[in-house]
Design an enzyme around this catalytic site. Structure first.
Site, PDB file in Angstrom:
ATOM      1  N   GLU A 191      -0.702  -1.791 -14.428  1.00  0.00           N
ATOM      2  CA  GLU A 191      -0.879  -1.248 -15.777  1.00  0.00           C
ATOM      3  C   GLU A 191      -1.396  -2.268 -16.781  1.00  0.00           C
ATOM      4  O   GLU A 191      -1.027  -2.227 -17.962  1.00  0.00           O
ATOM      5  CB  GLU A 191       0.418  -0.628 -16.284  1.00  0.00           C
ATOM      6  CG  GLU A 191       0.777   0.687 -15.630  1.00  0.00           C
ATOM      7  CD  GLU A 191      -0.281   1.780 -15.830  1.00  0.00           C
ATOM      8  OE1 GLU A 191      -0.621   2.104 -16.975  1.00  0.00           O
ATOM      9  OE2 GLU A 191      -0.770   2.307 -14.804  1.00  0.00           O
ATOM     10  N   CYS A 208       0.836  -1.206   0.000  1.00  0.00           N
ATOM     11  CA  CYS A 208       0.000   0.000   0.000  1.00  0.00           C
ATOM     12  C   CYS A 208       0.871   1.257   0.000  1.00  0.00           C
ATOM     13  O   CYS A 208       1.752   1.413   0.851  1.00  0.00           O
ATOM     14  CB  CYS A 208      -0.918   0.000   1.222  1.00  0.00           C
ATOM     15  SG  CYS A 208      -1.983   1.462   1.304  1.00  0.00           S
TER      16      CYS A 208
END
Length: 332
Positions: A200, A97
């Site tokens: 991505e 995170c």
């Protein structure tokens, strides 16, 4: 294998439910459950991951692993043991995170500066849960840079983790493209446990290139599948027609009904806009609807607008592990 990523504040159990009904997803990971200095009560676990009350499965039958985030090995182990009694499909540990609030409190990607601590956390959690229960982890390439990525990957693998998801960017790089899939390849070659590539993957072409560059067949999809709910199906069967907006549109009304059961009215419109905002990348219809609802914050007005979608034809979505389910069959 295709996994559905956790996305704090967006990809919660409501969206997990909708996306897994569309199909193509093998497994999900919950949003992180923040662990500090005590064992959490069951109600905290089930609030973040209500699938624990249903065999750790989404309504479409897709298993969900519970994700823990923290920095104290002993407290994480105690919470993992408590969580294990609720029979999750596995325990996942968050070392990725990038949120500043989380990192300030020594959680997430900042731990990648301390491979020894990462190792200790995985060891403690692995020992605390039944041997048959999978323990996995997700990491980025590093915190400020990727100089310790192999050290961290070795720390996780040697501690007994069954699987490692790698997001192909450092914490400092955030979500700015590109994702460095070639670095994931170095990690995959350096450890003996399965490595899953993340970052991505917006299209089928992205998925194919990621597999080629990273050497990982298994992928974790995040923003890409939120933007295109049919992405997992398309990756599995590139020759099949892609899911288009008339098929996606009825899902918005289904999603709204779900969030209306647990999200305060003043926040509901924002949640819907978050999803539409990502889908604008893929669907012109999402852009048009986003432009319409962008200035609307009243939940009643949004619901009235979405009610117009109820007349849209119900399309059938195929799920690899279960029979086809139509929108009209979705129950909440």
């Amino acid at each position: 294998m295709i996994l559905l990523a956790p996305m704090e504040g967006l990809l919660d159990f409501s969206l997990r439910d909708v996306l897994t009904r569309v199909g193509g997803i093998d497994r999900c990971v919950s949003e992180f459950i923040r662990v500090t200095d005590r064992v959490l009560p069951d109600r905290v676990f089930t609030r973040v991951m209500p699938e624990l009350l249903s065999g750790s499965l989404t309504p479409a039958g897709v298993p969900v692993r519970a994700q823990l985030l923290g920095s104290d090995p002993a407290v994480l182990a105690d919470n993992a043991a408590a969580l294990a009694r609720l029979h999750p499909a596995g325990i996942d540990l968050n070392f990725g995170c990038p949120a500043k609030t989380v990192n300030r409190h020594r959680g997430g990607a900042v731990l990648l500066d301390e491979p020894e601590l990462v190792h200790a956390i995985v060891v403690a959690v692995r020992r605390a849960v039944p041997a048959a229960m999978p323990v996995s982890a997700k990491m980025r390439l590093g915190n400020q840079d990727d100089s310790r990525m192999l050290e961290c990957a070795h720390a996780i693998a040697s501690a007994g983790a069954d699987e490692l998801v790698v997001h192909g960017r450092t914490k400092l790089q955030g979500y700015r493209p590109p994702a460095y899939w070639e670095q994931i390849a170095l990690i995959r070659e350096a450890v003996t446990i399965p490595v899953i590539a993340n970052g991505e993957i917006w299209t089928v072409d992205d998925a194919l290139r990621c597999r080629e560059v990273s050497g990982c067949h298994a992928l974790m999809l995040g923003r890409g599948i939120v933007a295109d709910p049919g992405l997992a199906l398309a990756i599995r069967s590139p020759q099949q027609p892609s899911v288009e907006w008339p098929t996606v549109l009825p899902l918005l009304a289904v999603y709204w009904r779900c969030i209306a059961r647990h999200v305060e009215p003043r926040h509901r419109a924002g949640r819907l806009k978050q999803w539409l905002n990502l889908m604008r990348r893929r669907f012109a219809g999402a852009q048009a609807l986003y432009d319409t609802v962008r200035a609307i914050n009243d939940s009643v007005a949004v619901e009235q607008l979405l009610s117009a979608t109820a007349a849209a034809p119900a399309h059938h979505f195929h799920q690899a592990s279960s029979p086809p389910i139509s929108v009209s069959e979705m129950t909440w």
